[in-house]
Design an enzyme around this catalytic site. Sequence first.
Site, PDB file in Angstrom:
ATOM      1  N   ASP A   3     -26.309  16.352  21.262  1.00  0.00           N
ATOM      2  CA  ASP A   3     -27.504  16.858  21.823  1.00  0.00           C
ATOM      3  C   ASP A   3     -27.270  17.767  23.169  1.00  0.00           C
ATOM      4  OD1 ASP A   3     -27.456  14.634  23.270  1.00  0.00           O
ATOM      5  OD2 ASP A   3     -29.617  13.959  22.699  1.00  0.00           O
ATOM      6  N   ASP A  44     -25.670  13.844  16.352  1.00  0.00           N
ATOM      7  CA  ASP A  44     -26.207  13.222  17.393  1.00  0.00           C
ATOM      8  C   ASP A  44     -27.763  13.006  17.186  1.00  0.00           C
ATOM      9  OD1 ASP A  44     -26.089  11.647  19.836  1.00  0.00           O
ATOM     10  OD2 ASP A  44     -26.044  13.227  21.075  1.00  0.00           O
ATOM     11  N   LYS A  49     -24.922   9.336  15.557  1.00  0.00           N
ATOM     12  CA  LYS A  49     -25.066   8.621  16.633  1.00  0.00           C
ATOM     13  C   LYS A  49     -26.274   8.468  17.247  1.00  0.00           C
ATOM     14  CE  LYS A  49     -23.528  10.459  20.742  1.00  0.00           C
ATOM     15  NZ  LYS A  49     -24.765  10.166  21.677  1.00  0.00           N
ATOM     16  N   GLU A  77     -28.681   6.692  21.122  1.00  0.00           N
ATOM     17  CA  GLU A  77     -28.323   5.999  22.203  1.00  0.00           C
ATOM     18  C   GLU A  77     -28.958   4.829  22.378  1.00  0.00           C
ATOM     19  OE1 GLU A  77     -29.452   8.634  25.321  1.00  0.00           O
ATOM     20  OE2 GLU A  77     -28.242  10.420  24.540  1.00  0.00           O
ATOM     21  N   GLU A 111     -20.156   5.753  28.077  1.00  0.00           N
ATOM     22  CA  GLU A 111     -20.359   6.926  29.125  1.00  0.00           C
ATOM     23  C   GLU A 111     -20.633   6.341  30.362  1.00  0.00           C
ATOM     24  OE1 GLU A 111     -22.899   9.945  27.763  1.00  0.00           O
ATOM     25  OE2 GLU A 111     -22.940  11.091  29.781  1.00  0.00           O
TER      26      GLU A 111
HETATM   27  O1  KIV Z   1     -24.832  15.060  23.395  1.00  0.00           O
HETATM   28  C1  KIV Z   1     -23.539  14.524  23.640  1.00  0.00           C
HETATM   29  O2  KIV Z   1     -22.539  15.495  23.789  1.00  0.00           O
HETATM   30  C2  KIV Z   1     -23.391  13.353  24.156  1.00  0.00           C
HETATM   31  C3  KIV Z   1     -22.344  13.033  25.313  1.00  0.00           C
HETATM   32  C4  KIV Z   1     -22.935  13.190  26.570  1.00  0.00           C
HETATM   33  C5  KIV Z   1     -21.680  11.752  25.238  1.00  0.00           C
HETATM   34  O3  KIV Z   1     -23.957  12.398  23.765  1.00  0.00           O
END
Ligand code: KIV
Length: 284
Positions: free
Chosen positions: A45, A84, A114, A116, A183
């Site tokens: 994202d 993401d 993915k 968070e 991260e």
């Molecule tokens: O969105 C993204 O590219 C990420 C990275 C900052 C790890 O989540």
Amino acid sequence: MGKKTVLDFLDMKGRREKITFLTAYDYPLASFAEKAGIDMMLVGDSLGMVVYGLPGTIPVTMDEMIIHSRAVRRGAPGTFVIGDMPFMSYQSSAEKAVENAGRFLKEAEMDAIKLEGGRRVEEQIKAIVEAGIPVMGHIGLTPQSSGQLGGFKAQGRTAEAARELMLDAIAIEEAGAFSILLEAIPPEVGEAITERLSIPTLGIGAGIHCDGQLLISGDMLGLVEAFTPRFVKKYTNLSDLITKAISEYVSDIKEMQFPEEKHTYRMREGEAEKLEEFLKSLDR
Ligand code: KIV
């Protein structure tokens, strides 16, 4: 070799073979990265900043993520690609998380998603894994909660903060994730988590000991002119190269150096004369 799977990444960790990981947002970059032999890609994202020029990731929508994920899939049909989950596509409930994770697989043929967060998204991770979707966790500097973290700051710099990160990492593994992204944390903390977990750790600013490394393509290619985080290594400076090429194009046009003969199409034999006749007839 065909597309890698979650089992290949587990084997790579076992053999201590490093996993290469890069973000991609469109067809051309995805195809270059596949040609270069990247093991896995993330449609991050971070496209909010890198592609859309936004100040952060918060406004990015599921629909935008799906559009870019489709383009990446077309560019890299033989690579393991992760979608993401954008802000508010999973935080409010496990049901919503499963529904949106499913969209990445159904609409964009992603291999995994993915999201968070640590213990606070345990239920969401369990529910998505239960639905048969591979999940990568993400802790440390989590950009979607940068407001709560007080900005884009390194995390886990005290023993207490490192302890919290370790508990989050363990919870993510126990919830069934196949890997975890770390991260902006100190290398000692990256190493401790990598040694403690059975699943692979991917680091972005988390030191050399992680099982693999991620960079944002716009950062490592020098496409992002704004702030560059400490953990970025710039492998080239595309923004300079692109600006130089476009400046040459502008001056070539102004000075009539472009197009040249080799860039033009010629009329077929005898057709130019016919055209001239016609043009004369217009004046009669
Ligand atoms: O969105 C993204 O590219 C990420 C990275 C900052 C790890 O989540």
